[in-house]
Design a protein around this motif. Sequence first.
Motif, PDB file in Angstrom:
ATOM      1  N   PHE A  67      -5.364 109.570  24.316  1.00  8.64           N
ATOM      2  CA  PHE A  67      -5.998 110.706  24.983  1.00  8.64           C
ATOM      3  C   PHE A  67      -7.477 110.726  24.628  1.00  8.64           C
ATOM      4  O   PHE A  67      -7.862 110.442  23.504  1.00  8.64           O
ATOM      5  N   HIS A  69     -11.055 113.232  25.225  1.00  8.71           N
ATOM      6  CA  HIS A  69     -11.867 114.318  25.772  1.00  8.71           C
ATOM      7  C   HIS A  69     -13.302 114.015  25.411  1.00  8.71           C
ATOM      8  O   HIS A  69     -13.612 113.685  24.270  1.00  8.71           O
ATOM      9  N   ASN A  74     -17.072 115.672  33.041  1.00 10.29           N
ATOM     10  CA  ASN A  74     -17.038 114.216  33.190  1.00 10.29           C
ATOM     11  C   ASN A  74     -15.678 113.578  32.978  1.00 10.29           C
ATOM     12  O   ASN A  74     -15.621 112.404  32.637  1.00 10.29           O
ATOM     13  N   THR A  78     -15.185 109.619  32.695  1.00 10.71           N
ATOM     14  CA  THR A  78     -14.655 109.092  31.438  1.00 10.71           C
ATOM     15  C   THR A  78     -13.443 108.200  31.705  1.00 10.71           C
ATOM     16  O   THR A  78     -13.369 107.080  31.195  1.00 10.71           O
ATOM     17  N   VAL A  82     -12.507 104.114  31.061  1.00 12.17           N
ATOM     18  CA  VAL A  82     -11.296 103.576  30.419  1.00 12.17           C
ATOM     19  C   VAL A  82     -10.652 102.547  31.347  1.00 12.17           C
ATOM     20  O   VAL A  82     -10.251 101.454  30.925  1.00 12.17           O
TER      21      VAL A  82
ATOM     22  N   SER B  76     -20.945 108.756  30.390  1.00 11.59           N
ATOM     23  CA  SER B  76     -19.546 109.189  30.306  1.00 11.59           C
ATOM     24  C   SER B  76     -18.609 108.002  30.479  1.00 11.59           C
ATOM     25  O   SER B  76     -17.605 107.860  29.774  1.00 11.59           O
ATOM     26  N   VAL B  79     -18.659 105.954  27.429  1.00  7.58           N
ATOM     27  CA  VAL B  79     -17.852 106.593  26.386  1.00  7.58           C
ATOM     28  C   VAL B  79     -16.374 106.245  26.591  1.00  7.58           C
ATOM     29  O   VAL B  79     -15.686 105.831  25.659  1.00  7.58           O
ATOM     30  N   GLY B  80     -15.895 106.397  27.823  1.00  7.11           N
ATOM     31  CA  GLY B  80     -14.494 106.076  28.110  1.00  7.11           C
ATOM     32  C   GLY B  80     -14.185 104.616  27.821  1.00  7.11           C
ATOM     33  O   GLY B  80     -13.183 104.292  27.181  1.00  7.11           O
ATOM     34  N   GLU B 102     -26.455 115.101  26.902  1.00 12.00           N
ATOM     35  CA  GLU B 102     -25.229 115.692  26.358  1.00 12.00           C
ATOM     36  C   GLU B 102     -24.252 114.607  25.899  1.00 12.00           C
ATOM     37  O   GLU B 102     -23.665 114.693  24.814  1.00 12.00           O
ATOM     38  N   ILE B 103     -24.096 113.590  26.729  1.00 11.72           N
ATOM     39  CA  ILE B 103     -23.093 112.570  26.432  1.00 11.72           C
ATOM     40  C   ILE B 103     -23.640 111.524  25.454  1.00 11.72           C
ATOM     41  O   ILE B 103     -22.880 110.827  24.786  1.00 11.72           O
ATOM     42  N   VAL B 106     -22.387 112.880  22.461  1.00  6.60           N
ATOM     43  CA  VAL B 106     -20.931 112.681  22.390  1.00  6.60           C
ATOM     44  C   VAL B 106     -20.626 111.260  21.899  1.00  6.60           C
ATOM     45  O   VAL B 106     -19.779 111.048  21.030  1.00  6.60           O
ATOM     46  N   LEU B 110     -18.462 110.594  18.630  1.00  3.90           N
ATOM     47  CA  LEU B 110     -17.178 109.903  18.704  1.00  3.90           C
ATOM     48  C   LEU B 110     -17.238 108.522  18.035  1.00  3.90           C
ATOM     49  O   LEU B 110     -16.258 107.785  18.044  1.00  3.90           O
ATOM     50  N   HIS B 219      -8.927 111.003  21.021  1.00  3.39           N
ATOM     51  CA  HIS B 219     -10.386 110.975  20.837  1.00  3.39           C
ATOM     52  C   HIS B 219     -10.972 112.301  21.311  1.00  3.39           C
ATOM     53  O   HIS B 219     -10.593 112.804  22.365  1.00  3.39           O
ATOM     54  N   GLY B 220     -11.917 112.812  20.564  1.00  2.00           N
ATOM     55  CA  GLY B 220     -12.653 113.993  21.001  1.00  2.00           C
ATOM     56  C   GLY B 220     -11.901 115.296  20.880  1.00  2.00           C
ATOM     57  O   GLY B 220     -11.965 116.140  21.769  1.00  2.00           O
TER      58      GLY B 220
END
Lengths: 306, 398
Positions: A67, A69, A74, A78, A82, B76, B79-80, B102-103, B106, B110, B219-220
């Motif tokens: 998971f 967040h 976004n 996100t 992945v 974003s 990040v993913g 902002e990201i 993040v 993370l 995550h997060g």
Amino acid sequence: MNYKELALKLKTEKLVPGHRSCSGCGFPQIVRAVLASTDKPLIAASATGCLEVTTTIYPFTSWNIPFIHSAFENSAATISGVEAAYNALKRRGKIKNDIQFVAFGGDGGTYDIGLQSLSGALERGHDFLYVCYDNEAYMNTGIQRSSATPYGASTTTAPAGKKIPGKQEFRKDFAKICVAHNIPYVAQASLSNIIDLTNKAQKAFSIKGPKVLLVLQPCTLGWKYPMDKTVEIAKLAVETKFWPLYEVENGKYKLTYKPAKDVPVIEFLKTQGRFKHLLKPENQHIVDKIQENVNSEWDKLVKLSE
Amino acid sequence: MYKDGRGGKVHKMSKTTAMTGAESAAEAMRQINPDVVAAYPITPQTAIAQNFANYVANGIVDTELVRVESEHSAMSCCVGASAAGARVMTATSSAGLALMWEIVGVAAGLRLPIVMEVVNRALSAPINIHCDHSDSMGTRDLGWIQIFSENAQEVYEHTLIAVRLAEKLLIPAMVCQDGFITSHGVENVEIFDDEGVKKFVGEHKYPYGLLDIKKPVTHGPLQLQDYYFETRSQQIPVMEEAKKEFVKIGEELGKITKKKYPLFDEYEMKDAEAVIVVMNSTAGTTKTAIDAMRKEGKKVGLLKLRLFRPFPYKEVSDALKHVKKIAVLDRSVSFGANPPLYSEVKNGLYDVKYTGKLHSCVFGLGGRNIFVEDIIGVFNRLLDGKLKDHDYIGLREE
């Protein structure tokens, strides 16, 4: 899927108990039903919101699947990252499994602040399912109006006052926005019709490409009703045609449920404190306007589904 | 053998080619061949994304290139992808970095080792597409390693170091270069052989990948008053380690390039009475000025920062403490406060009880040119005691 099959699938416990959503909250049923609708390994993302804050309070997590967040606006971007990583690593022989991807967001994270990120991900064609648990306002921050808030509803930022009787605008037709992206599958569902919901989620998971599922989720705090009425109120939304159940597969509309009789929308409205002011005689014209809108939207849907 | 995006051939050996800073960044990315790149066009960064897109389109790299709809989604998506376990890169400039701000935070929070090429450009308003450092400086406290590069060669080499550094410490890293001046200026750049670089960069092994479905990780999560402070605090010591690791990884790269990668470069510093501290392309201009002035017997020198985050306070202060006169040149401002680079240098000098004269000079905002004569002017005024404590270079005052 039938109830027995669903009950068996829910035993896999991808979202485990112990999270801190409100008593009577609608989204756990929605999320668990969606997660149960595929047997393949699944990775989930969520926007900031009720779902994320109640299921991941460190050092605990209710997520028994991978998971992530990242932020509010976004979750689609996100999950597209992945999925891109999955494609790259699969191509390079570093991953063998077939994995599926699902992103969740509330109506604020979907209709409003996350619209661009979702639109981009849909247009790029990532293989993922986006699920909006639509409780028709910013519930996590304290019931502020969103573009999914229905006309006439009272929220903390568009309250029903002496001069202005709640929200003055009709909600955005979000399904249409998704359909306009020419993606393979868009559907509207309700937690009251859970088999219809899982059938749609199952179908979505079986299709490659971007899919969107909009699920109505009554909220005890925001809609202001007793916590044992969640399913009942969701059902009234469907029966009054306030929230029609339908799907759009490759652009083709299909109503998946037709209420047997005409139930006036007031039967739905009167169950909730957010519409309380509409019961006053001077606000009858607002109820009439809502009914007219429900009728015309339904007629349009019926035509599209022919 | 293969052809690159512009029809060139594979680099079996190191070779020197005329290219821009944007191209040298793209060359590094070609050799790194990241799993995922997500980027959005913005001037002057676009040249990097375009060059890289050519590599993808022609099968020179097999990176998954995600052409996102904004920089916010670029970061974003990174990040993913990074949380999934992929090696991830991106590039941006100015408003793009501001939009993803902002990201950017993040990614650091993370602990995702994303590497980003930042082509420095002024922030709006007024809108301006040319170089200054206000974009990077706006993200200096977000927990990213920041490496500044004097020229296209350094951009290339710093990018290779950044990947190793980020992945070793699980801290994202940005490699900065001056917009247009470096990104679009053509220089000779030595590109080292593909195999050697590939070996140097190595495989990325991320321990908490989302794609590791047998080991589900969240995550997060939400961290409140009871945990947030500790989690955030963990970013502090690991960031400190970046200084040591930068040098260590630089030494390893040096075996291929036969060069050194210190935290900062000292140029003619040994007996210097007056020193300029500056970052990115203006360091090159300053070197030329120093060469000219040294011929006239003037004892002037340069300290050029490579690593701005983490800031090497002790090392910089030790190098500067015996210098009588210092001018710190900032290509950005901090309204109502000291400019960023000056502020850091001054902070460090407090610890060594510096007794010399320290000046701040702001220059080059919005791409205002700075010439060798300007630098010579700063040095002369510095030596003659005529430089103001807070001065400007190239600013029209009428």
